[in-house]
Design an enzyme around this catalytic site. Sequence first.
Site, PDB file in Angstrom:
ATOM      1  N   ASP A 246       0.882  -1.165   0.000  1.00 49.93           N
ATOM      2  CA  ASP A 246       0.000   0.000   0.000  1.00 49.93           C
ATOM      3  C   ASP A 246       0.919   1.214   0.000  1.00 49.93           C
ATOM      4  O   ASP A 246       1.596   1.486   0.993  1.00 49.93           O
ATOM      5  CB  ASP A 246      -0.878  -0.048   1.266  1.00 49.93           C
ATOM      6  CG  ASP A 246      -1.791   1.161   1.381  1.00 49.93           C
ATOM      7  OD1 ASP A 246      -1.597   2.123   0.608  1.00 49.93           O
ATOM      8  OD2 ASP A 246      -2.682   1.143   2.252  1.00 49.93           O
TER       9      ASP A 246
ATOM     10  N   TYR B  42       1.035   0.267  15.149  1.00 53.34           N
ATOM     11  CA  TYR B  42       0.033   0.061  14.105  1.00 53.34           C
ATOM     12  C   TYR B  42       0.300   0.951  12.904  1.00 53.34           C
ATOM     13  O   TYR B  42       0.388   2.164  13.042  1.00 53.34           O
ATOM     14  CB  TYR B  42      -1.371   0.347  14.655  1.00 53.34           C
ATOM     15  CG  TYR B  42      -2.429   0.125  13.605  1.00 53.34           C
ATOM     16  CD1 TYR B  42      -2.727  -1.160  13.174  1.00 53.34           C
ATOM     17  CD2 TYR B  42      -3.082   1.191  12.996  1.00 53.34           C
ATOM     18  CE1 TYR B  42      -3.665  -1.379  12.182  1.00 53.34           C
ATOM     19  CE2 TYR B  42      -4.031   0.984  12.005  1.00 53.34           C
ATOM     20  CZ  TYR B  42      -4.314  -0.298  11.605  1.00 53.34           C
ATOM     21  OH  TYR B  42      -5.228  -0.506  10.623  1.00 53.34           O
TER      22      TYR B  42
ATOM     23  N   LYS C  68      -3.199  -2.706   8.214  1.00 52.99           N
ATOM     24  CA  LYS C  68      -3.259  -4.161   8.301  1.00 52.99           C
ATOM     25  C   LYS C  68      -2.347  -4.785   7.249  1.00 52.99           C
ATOM     26  O   LYS C  68      -1.939  -4.118   6.301  1.00 52.99           O
ATOM     27  CB  LYS C  68      -4.727  -4.575   8.096  1.00 52.99           C
ATOM     28  CG  LYS C  68      -5.202  -5.726   8.930  1.00 52.99           C
ATOM     29  CD  LYS C  68      -5.016  -5.608  10.421  1.00 52.99           C
ATOM     30  CE  LYS C  68      -5.446  -6.858  11.164  1.00 52.99           C
ATOM     31  NZ  LYS C  68      -5.138  -6.771  12.595  1.00 52.99           N
TER      32      LYS C  68
HETATM   33  C1  F6R Z   1      -7.632  -0.583   7.681  1.00 51.87           C
HETATM   34  C2  F6R Z   1      -7.387   0.778   7.186  1.00 51.87           C
HETATM   35  C3  F6R Z   1      -8.347   1.848   7.528  1.00 51.87           C
HETATM   36  C4  F6R Z   1      -7.718   2.898   8.447  1.00 51.87           C
HETATM   37  C5  F6R Z   1      -8.722   3.981   8.828  1.00 51.87           C
HETATM   38  C6  F6R Z   1      -8.090   5.091   9.670  1.00 51.87           C
HETATM   39  O1  F6R Z   1      -6.603  -1.436   7.296  1.00 51.87           O
HETATM   40  O2  F6R Z   1      -6.410   1.029   6.537  1.00 51.87           O
HETATM   41  O3  F6R Z   1      -9.529   1.347   8.072  1.00 51.87           O
HETATM   42  O4  F6R Z   1      -7.222   2.279   9.609  1.00 51.87           O
HETATM   43  O5  F6R Z   1      -9.264   4.579   7.673  1.00 51.87           O
HETATM   44  O6  F6R Z   1      -7.027   5.591   8.970  1.00 51.87           O
HETATM   45  P1  F6R Z   1      -6.152   6.829   9.451  1.00 51.87           P
HETATM   46  O7  F6R Z   1      -5.690   6.531  10.833  1.00 51.87           O
HETATM   47  O8  F6R Z   1      -5.067   6.904   8.425  1.00 51.87           O
HETATM   48  O9  F6R Z   1      -7.068   8.032   9.423  1.00 51.87           O
HETATM   49 MG    MG Z   2      -4.951  -2.506   2.025  1.00 49.63          MG
HETATM   50 MG    MG Z   3      -4.110   2.369   2.879  1.00 45.47          MG
END
Ligand code: F6R
Ligand code: MG
Ligand code: MG
Length: 372
Positions: free
Chosen positions: A14, A235, A238
């Site tokens: 990603d 974190y 994923k």
């Molecule tokens: C799950 C994922 C999303 C982010 C969520 C919060 O793998 O990538 O669900 O965890 O959109 O993202 P941030 O913390 O970047 O605002």
């Molecule tokens: Mg992904």
């Molecule tokens: Mg992403």
Amino acid sequence: MARKKTTISVIKADIGSCPGHVVVHPHLEDVACGFMQEAKDDGLINDFRVTHCGDDLELIMSHRRGVDSEDIHKLAWKTFEEGTKHAKSLKLYGAGQDLLIDAFSGNIKGMGPGVAELEFTERPAEPIVVFMMDKTEPGAFNLPVFRMFGDPFSTAGLVIDPSMHAGFMFEIWDIMEHKKVMMKSPEELYDILALIGAKSRFVIKRIFPKKGKLPPKEAVAAVSTEKLAHIAGEYVGKDDPVAVVRAQSGLPALGEVLEPFAFPHLVSGWMRGSHNGPLMPVSLTDAKCTRFDGPPRVLALGFQVNDATLVGPVDLFDDPAFDPTREKAAEIADYMRRHGPFEPHRLPLSEMEYTTLPKVLSKLSSRFGAME
Ligand code: F6R
Ligand code: MG
Ligand code: MG
């Protein structure tokens, strides 16, 4: 050094998406295609496809350099680095997210991207399926891969085909303790399940044939097992996994490889990598996660491998026979969502260790006193 065997390398990362964590921008795919084409022209790889599953850029390469080839891993790394520059210039979300280590030093494993590779002697006809998942983790492959190679209620060939009757070897990794074990199916079926049912810790890494026409040292399935949080120590999204599975002629038939995905089993990931939800099998068109950043998806592209080149792909879940699975997944998504922040929709505390929740909880720690 050119070798006779064929290698399929699926390497993904990603490196930024649009909008939020939804889907790879087409420009990034164009940039990646340019890099891959150059490598093909230079004879480094024999063929490639570039695609996406949600916010993950997927490089599917066929070549003759074996697994863990420094040249191939470097090519993927350079492609992701260059893609990141473009992601930044477009101000895409999470630009360069999965590139966790700065300098490439010989192998892309442990640097953030996910890797699944198989090296094998091509059979007279060689069907493969490349699976790509978004908004989930490597353990999401445990149940379907077990069913493909170990469950006679799913793979009829285990019962009917004499060349599959002996079963398969499962290479299982303990990704917490960094240990691995080889196990025999069906002899050790219950022990295998005792491990892989704990999918956040024990993951199926590879499957090997036991007896029969296929060389026993050549894996027939491989899954990416990279854990981003273990690399970054916190974190960072994923570990959306990929897998490559060979099919037919002494291996599960193509339909037996796909059949386990007709059940939308619960996997962990989804919103903020912190929720259990159903895995929805989708076509490339629907490989983008929108509802509550999900629900988690799986995409399957099928190829015939021809002298280390790729014939295809065929978008395998683009089949109305999987519509009921998708409907069931949407229904389960509704049911799970109604639990809001409660387990078992939200992951148990042990699995929230690498999310942002511990930071919230630590603020409260000073307010706790002794219980009567
Ligand atoms: C799950 C994922 C999303 C982010 C969520 C919060 O793998 O990538 O669900 O965890 O959109 O993202 P941030 O913390 O970047 O605002
Ligand atoms: Mg992904
Ligand atoms: Mg992403």
